[in-house]
Design an enzyme around this catalytic site. Sequence first.
Site, PDB file in Angstrom:
ATOM      1  N   LYS A 211     -49.268 -21.782 -14.206  1.00 35.68           N
ATOM      2  CA  LYS A 211     -48.100 -20.914 -14.015  1.00 35.68           C
ATOM      3  C   LYS A 211     -48.200 -19.607 -14.816  1.00 35.68           C
ATOM      4  O   LYS A 211     -47.717 -18.568 -14.388  1.00 35.68           O
ATOM      5  CB  LYS A 211     -46.816 -21.637 -14.425  1.00 35.68           C
ATOM      6  CG  LYS A 211     -46.339 -22.666 -13.407  1.00 35.68           C
ATOM      7  CD  LYS A 211     -45.043 -23.306 -13.885  1.00 35.68           C
ATOM      8  CE  LYS A 211     -44.441 -24.173 -12.799  1.00 35.68           C
ATOM      9  NZ  LYS A 211     -43.199 -24.818 -13.189  1.00 35.68           N
TER      10      LYS A 211
ATOM     11  N   ASP B 258     -38.083 -21.899  -9.900  1.00 35.12           N
ATOM     12  CA  ASP B 258     -37.499 -23.059 -10.605  1.00 35.12           C
ATOM     13  C   ASP B 258     -36.057 -22.762 -11.032  1.00 35.12           C
ATOM     14  O   ASP B 258     -35.168 -23.606 -10.897  1.00 35.12           O
ATOM     15  CB  ASP B 258     -38.322 -23.410 -11.851  1.00 35.12           C
ATOM     16  CG  ASP B 258     -39.617 -24.124 -11.507  1.00 35.12           C
ATOM     17  OD1 ASP B 258     -39.749 -24.633 -10.368  1.00 35.12           O
ATOM     18  OD2 ASP B 258     -40.511 -24.194 -12.377  1.00 35.12           O
TER      19      ASP B 258
HETATM   20  P1  NAP Z   1     -42.495 -27.760 -21.885  1.00 34.18           P
HETATM   21  O1  NAP Z   1     -42.837 -26.392 -21.489  1.00 34.18           O
HETATM   22  O2  NAP Z   1     -43.471 -28.592 -22.637  1.00 34.18           O
HETATM   23  O3  NAP Z   1     -41.150 -27.663 -22.771  1.00 34.18           O
HETATM   24  C1  NAP Z   1     -40.546 -28.805 -23.330  1.00 34.18           C
HETATM   25  C2  NAP Z   1     -39.455 -28.362 -24.292  1.00 34.18           C
HETATM   26  O4  NAP Z   1     -38.847 -29.547 -24.817  1.00 34.18           O
HETATM   27  C3  NAP Z   1     -40.010 -27.570 -25.488  1.00 34.18           C
HETATM   28  O5  NAP Z   1     -39.071 -26.600 -25.889  1.00 34.18           O
HETATM   29  C4  NAP Z   1     -40.124 -28.669 -26.540  1.00 34.18           C
HETATM   30  O6  NAP Z   1     -40.087 -28.199 -27.862  1.00 34.18           O
HETATM   31  C5  NAP Z   1     -38.886 -29.485 -26.243  1.00 34.18           C
HETATM   32  N1  NAP Z   1     -38.989 -30.810 -26.812  1.00 34.18           N
HETATM   33  C6  NAP Z   1     -39.920 -31.759 -26.534  1.00 34.18           C
HETATM   34  N2  NAP Z   1     -39.711 -32.850 -27.308  1.00 34.18           N
HETATM   35  C7  NAP Z   1     -38.638 -32.556 -28.094  1.00 34.18           C
HETATM   36  C8  NAP Z   1     -37.929 -33.275 -29.110  1.00 34.18           C
HETATM   37  N3  NAP Z   1     -38.314 -34.516 -29.477  1.00 34.18           N
HETATM   38  N4  NAP Z   1     -36.877 -32.668 -29.696  1.00 34.18           N
HETATM   39  C9  NAP Z   1     -36.494 -31.431 -29.341  1.00 34.18           C
HETATM   40  N5  NAP Z   1     -37.111 -30.697 -28.397  1.00 34.18           N
HETATM   41  C10 NAP Z   1     -38.178 -31.265 -27.787  1.00 34.18           C
HETATM   42  O7  NAP Z   1     -42.057 -28.617 -20.628  1.00 34.18           O
HETATM   43  P2  NAP Z   1     -41.312 -28.105 -19.293  1.00 34.18           P
HETATM   44  O8  NAP Z   1     -42.323 -27.773 -18.284  1.00 34.18           O
HETATM   45  O9  NAP Z   1     -40.302 -27.089 -19.677  1.00 34.18           O
HETATM   46  O10 NAP Z   1     -40.603 -29.455 -18.826  1.00 34.18           O
HETATM   47  C11 NAP Z   1     -39.474 -29.971 -19.502  1.00 34.18           C
HETATM   48  C12 NAP Z   1     -38.828 -31.067 -18.648  1.00 34.18           C
HETATM   49  O11 NAP Z   1     -38.380 -30.469 -17.429  1.00 34.18           O
HETATM   50  C13 NAP Z   1     -39.787 -32.176 -18.223  1.00 34.18           C
HETATM   51  O12 NAP Z   1     -39.094 -33.409 -18.304  1.00 34.18           O
HETATM   52  C14 NAP Z   1     -40.130 -31.846 -16.779  1.00 34.18           C
HETATM   53  O13 NAP Z   1     -40.444 -32.994 -16.025  1.00 34.18           O
HETATM   54  C15 NAP Z   1     -38.815 -31.236 -16.318  1.00 34.18           C
HETATM   55  N6  NAP Z   1     -38.927 -30.314 -15.177  1.00 34.18           N
HETATM   56  C16 NAP Z   1     -38.160 -30.563 -14.078  1.00 34.18           C
HETATM   57  C17 NAP Z   1     -38.218 -29.713 -13.000  1.00 34.18           C
HETATM   58  C18 NAP Z   1     -37.369 -30.002 -11.780  1.00 34.18           C
HETATM   59  O14 NAP Z   1     -37.635 -29.412 -10.710  1.00 34.18           O
HETATM   60  N7  NAP Z   1     -36.367 -30.829 -11.861  1.00 34.18           N
HETATM   61  C19 NAP Z   1     -39.056 -28.577 -13.021  1.00 34.18           C
HETATM   62  C20 NAP Z   1     -39.814 -28.342 -14.174  1.00 34.18           C
HETATM   63  C21 NAP Z   1     -39.739 -29.226 -15.249  1.00 34.18           C
HETATM   64  P3  NAP Z   1     -41.466 -28.082 -28.717  1.00 34.18           P
HETATM   65  O15 NAP Z   1     -42.162 -26.894 -28.139  1.00 34.18           O
HETATM   66  O16 NAP Z   1     -40.984 -27.887 -30.083  1.00 34.18           O
HETATM   67  O17 NAP Z   1     -42.229 -29.343 -28.510  1.00 34.18           O
END
Ligand code: NAP
Length: 287
Positions: A73, A109
Amino acid sequence: MIHHITGLTRLGGLLGSPVSHSISPMMHNDSFRELGLDYVYLCFDIGSEKLGNVVSALRDMNTYGFNLTMPDKEAVLPYLDELSLASQIIGAVNTVKNENGRLVGHMTDGIGYMRSAKEAGCHVIGKEMMILGAGGAASAIAVQAAIDGVSKLHLVSRKSRSWEKAEKLVRQINENTNCQADLTDLADTGTLRTLLVSTTLLTNATSLGMAPNEKSTPLPDTSLFHPELTVSDVIYHPRETRLLAEARAAGCKTFNGMYMLLYQGEAAFKIWTGQDMPTELIKERYF
Ligand code: NAP
């Protein structure tokens, strides 16, 4: 099964790694067939290393465009000719349209999330919203919400890897949109409580609560919820995360990330074809 591949069939698809689990081929190929469009959508397991060559080939092959998932991405940006406002601010693209060899990047998204909020009956335009997390999903939702006209955006992140990214995102939103964005540490429960009083929509865009870690939640203090608050989660596996179950028990309206997934696809389909996806049919079949 794909019908009627012809000498004129145009190719598109999904680039990233892994991609084989994706629902997008079903969603788009069923829609092409339903509307009689001579297009096909396939998945290509492509990491960032080969991305430049692949994108260059897709440009020359008269494809209609393509989607990108992790890790491509952000990696795709140097190979594109133009970016939507949202993609410029976020620095990421999930949908590319091939306009006669000119590649234009978009991020659907956030569009998908905002559409799912509206469908859930949550009207947040001109109101305040809180987003937990500062990764890819959080950035896409935050920027689209700001562009769409949410008045105040409270971004919440833990003080770790994401904090600097969150600070940059807040700056970018304040510089490029009319929305007022601020940043709070997830551990600062006092500030969260104050901000939530005037917040209409709370969104979990962290991966906390996603299977197999269903027992975790970003907001264990359930006294933060109030019945006027709508609580949503970008997670859809499980369908109801601990956060959503606890918010529902506190009297909040809730919705999960299922329709964000559907509507990001609907928005991509419109960008490529100029036509409306037969969304109700896709919803019945796959959601
Ligand atoms: P990402 O870029 O890795 O971001 C994850 C975020 O969550 C980061 O800010 C991370 O902080 C935070 N985080 C992780 N563990 C944490 C904890 N224990 N405490 C506090 N913050 C925490 O992932 P992403 O791509 O944004 O995806 C996030 C979620 O969205 C996933 O579950 C994914 O499946 C979902 N999603 C859904 C859709 C949909 O269409 N419904 C689309 C995209 C994503 P750190 O950087 O500090 O680790």
